[in-house]
Structure formats: structure tokens, C-alpha cells
Motif scaffolding. Sequence first.
Motif, mmCIF file in Angstrom:
data_model
loop_
_atom_site.group_PDB
_atom_site.id
_atom_site.type_symbol
_atom_site.label_atom_id
_atom_site.label_comp_id
_atom_site.label_asym_id
_atom_site.label_seq_id
_atom_site.Cartn_x
_atom_site.Cartn_y
_atom_site.Cartn_z
ATOM 1 N N ARG A 23 0.450 -1.504 -0.330
ATOM 2 C CA ARG A 23 -0.285 -0.215 0.188
ATOM 3 C C ARG A 23 0.857 1.156 -0.095
ATOM 4 O O ARG A 23 1.986 1.480 0.926
ATOM 5 C CB ARG A 23 -0.734 -0.101 1.003
ATOM 6 C CG ARG A 23 -2.067 -0.827 1.376
ATOM 7 C CD ARG A 23 -1.927 -1.469 2.798
ATOM 8 N NE ARG A 23 -3.483 -0.144 3.126
ATOM 9 C CZ ARG A 23 -4.107 -0.089 4.298
ATOM 10 N NH1 ARG A 23 -3.590 -1.445 5.183
ATOM 11 N NH2 ARG A 23 -4.941 1.178 4.492
ATOM 12 N N TYR A 24 0.729 2.132 -0.996
ATOM 13 C CA TYR A 24 1.348 3.432 -0.984
ATOM 14 C C TYR A 24 0.555 4.831 -1.123
ATOM 15 O O TYR A 24 -0.680 4.587 -1.078
ATOM 16 C CB TYR A 24 1.964 3.545 -2.330
ATOM 17 C CG TYR A 24 3.049 2.714 -2.660
ATOM 18 C CD1 TYR A 24 4.617 2.779 -2.702
ATOM 19 C CD2 TYR A 24 2.798 1.165 -3.152
ATOM 20 C CE1 TYR A 24 5.395 1.943 -3.409
ATOM 21 C CE2 TYR A 24 3.094 0.718 -3.386
ATOM 22 C CZ TYR A 24 5.151 0.956 -4.169
ATOM 23 O OH TYR A 24 5.885 0.137 -4.040
ATOM 24 N N TRP A 25 0.960 5.486 0.026
ATOM 25 C CA TRP A 25 -0.351 7.070 0.536
ATOM 26 C C TRP A 25 0.966 8.218 0.030
ATOM 27 O O TRP A 25 2.179 8.084 -0.122
ATOM 28 C CB TRP A 25 -0.362 6.751 2.310
ATOM 29 C CG TRP A 25 -1.604 5.934 2.629
ATOM 30 C CD1 TRP A 25 -2.247 6.483 2.738
ATOM 31 C CD2 TRP A 25 -1.076 4.506 2.737
ATOM 32 N NE1 TRP A 25 -3.304 5.853 3.414
ATOM 33 C CE2 TRP A 25 -2.562 3.965 3.851
ATOM 34 C CE3 TRP A 25 0.110 3.596 3.008
ATOM 35 C CZ2 TRP A 25 -2.662 3.242 3.826
ATOM 36 C CZ3 TRP A 25 -0.299 2.580 3.476
ATOM 37 C CH2 TRP A 25 -1.503 2.526 3.969
ATOM 38 N N SER A 63 -8.487 4.412 -1.907
ATOM 39 C CA SER A 63 -8.712 5.245 -0.573
ATOM 40 C C SER A 63 -10.022 6.515 -1.368
ATOM 41 O O SER A 63 -10.006 6.158 -2.295
ATOM 42 C CB SER A 63 -8.194 6.349 0.044
ATOM 43 O OG SER A 63 -7.073 7.141 -1.269
ATOM 44 N N THR A 70 -4.245 13.138 -0.315
ATOM 45 C CA THR A 70 -3.362 12.271 0.378
ATOM 46 C C THR A 70 -3.882 11.679 -0.744
ATOM 47 O O THR A 70 -5.313 10.877 -0.403
ATOM 48 C CB THR A 70 -2.724 12.064 0.986
ATOM 49 O OG1 THR A 70 -1.834 13.255 1.543
ATOM 50 C CG2 THR A 70 -2.071 10.605 1.570
ATOM 51 N N GLU A 72 -4.733 6.665 -1.616
ATOM 52 C CA GLU A 72 -3.665 5.355 -1.126
ATOM 53 C C GLU A 72 -4.048 5.105 -2.147
ATOM 54 O O GLU A 72 -5.136 4.481 -3.170
ATOM 55 C CB GLU A 72 -4.569 4.273 0.069
ATOM 56 C CG GLU A 72 -4.462 3.179 0.566
ATOM 57 C CD GLU A 72 -5.066 2.527 1.047
ATOM 58 O OE1 GLU A 72 -4.790 1.225 0.329
ATOM 59 O OE2 GLU A 72 -5.073 3.425 1.630
#
Length: 246
Positions: A23-25, A63, A70, A72
Motif C-alpha cells: 500500500r502506497y500513500w 482510498s 493524499t 492510497e
Amino acid sequence: MALQPWRKGIVTRITEETYNTRRYWIQIPELPSFDFTPGQFITFDLPIDEKPARRLRSYSIASWPDGTNTIELVIVLLEGGAGTTYLFNEIKEGAELTLRGPQGVFTLPQSIDTDLMLICTGTGIAPFRSMMHYIQEHQVSHKDIYLIFGTRTQKDLLYFDEIKELASSVEGFHYIPTLSREQWDGCCGYVHPIYEDIIKQKQNGSTELPLMNFMLCGWKVMIDEAKERIQRLGYTKKEIHQELYG
């Protein structure tokens, strides 16, 4: 919709979700809020090839719109895949990425006035996670919604506890994970018999098809078979929407 300009994204957090999924934010600092519609995606321009077209990689936003800048993403490492190999090996927290978005029309209907069948495999869960949180937060009126998530084993079930919780709190939302390579106390096998059985149960002996829209997200093999089987049941192409991965 006008094409968005390329922007700078900063990776603020990375977590290991499974043995091959992260998972990348990503924060887009030049925007006070990154506004998008659940189901849309962003595109990276990655330094992996001299030809611009070969550098582009797109990922659904996992997200949901929350008023921040931001987002996700959930990304699986593809064997031999230049894009995901770069993201997994080179990108750390604090790294910068060039991105464009939001893009795409794989979104919820304006009015959910029929049952909705969400069918996915692997990281194809991403847009549906976004949609279901949006429905919960905004109390969107809807008919029955079925989320059928096909994967190999329990360890591959992305967002499992979270979506179970959503299913317990959103009336009419049915979460049906199914495993193709492992026995457990849930559904086993592939996704296709599951939606076919649900439709038969809703028919309850009638020849009339229940009103339903289908949203398919995942690998081409699953999507192609699902489209064929759904149309064989009597639904039309207009009732089938897809987001193809790979």
C-alpha cells in the motif's frame, strides 16, 4: 473531462499488505484537496523507458475522497513487470513521483436503482473499497450490493477485516470473498458460480431476470469469462462495466 496536468506526488507511507502487495500513500502537495470520484485512477510517468508511452502505469485509487490531498494505492508486484519492479525496488517513503489524474469513468451510477454486482480479483478490490466507503460515509441510497472478491488464499485477501466491518454496518451490502487454492470456512472456487447462484436465488423460479448492473475489475481472463457468462444469462453489454488490469 479535461485531461489533468502532470503533478508531483510525494510518497508519505508504504506498508506491506501481503508477500507481494504494498500500500502506497501519496500526497499531491500543490493541491489543497485531491478531488476524485470513487472508481477513478491515476497514471504515473515512471523513468523506466526512453519512450514516453512505455513509461505510463495506471492504478485505481483505493482510498475515498476525504477532503485531503493524499490518496492510497494498492499495488501487486508483477513478475517481470518494469513498472511495479521500479516501484517496489526504487521507491521509498519521501520519494517523488510524477502523476496525472484523476481519470476514468469506472464509477458508481448516479442513482443505484438496481442491484449492483461488484466482481473483482486481486488488487481489483481497490475501486470497490473506495466506492463502499463513499456509500457508507454519504449514506448513499442503494439496492442490494454484492462484492465478490476472488483470490487464491486467505493471505491474499486484501482489506479483509475492513470490508467485513463495512458489510456489517452497511445495510444490503454483501461481502463474498472466495478462495481458489485453499479450503476455509468461506466460499471456495472461482467467482463465476457465485454470481450465477445469487441471480438464480433472486429469480426464485421465475424466468424474469432481476434488475442488476455488473462492475468487473481485475485480470482479463476473469473479465472475459464473466462478460460471456453474464450475457449468456440474458443481460446486455449495457449492464456490464469493466476496468481491466494488465
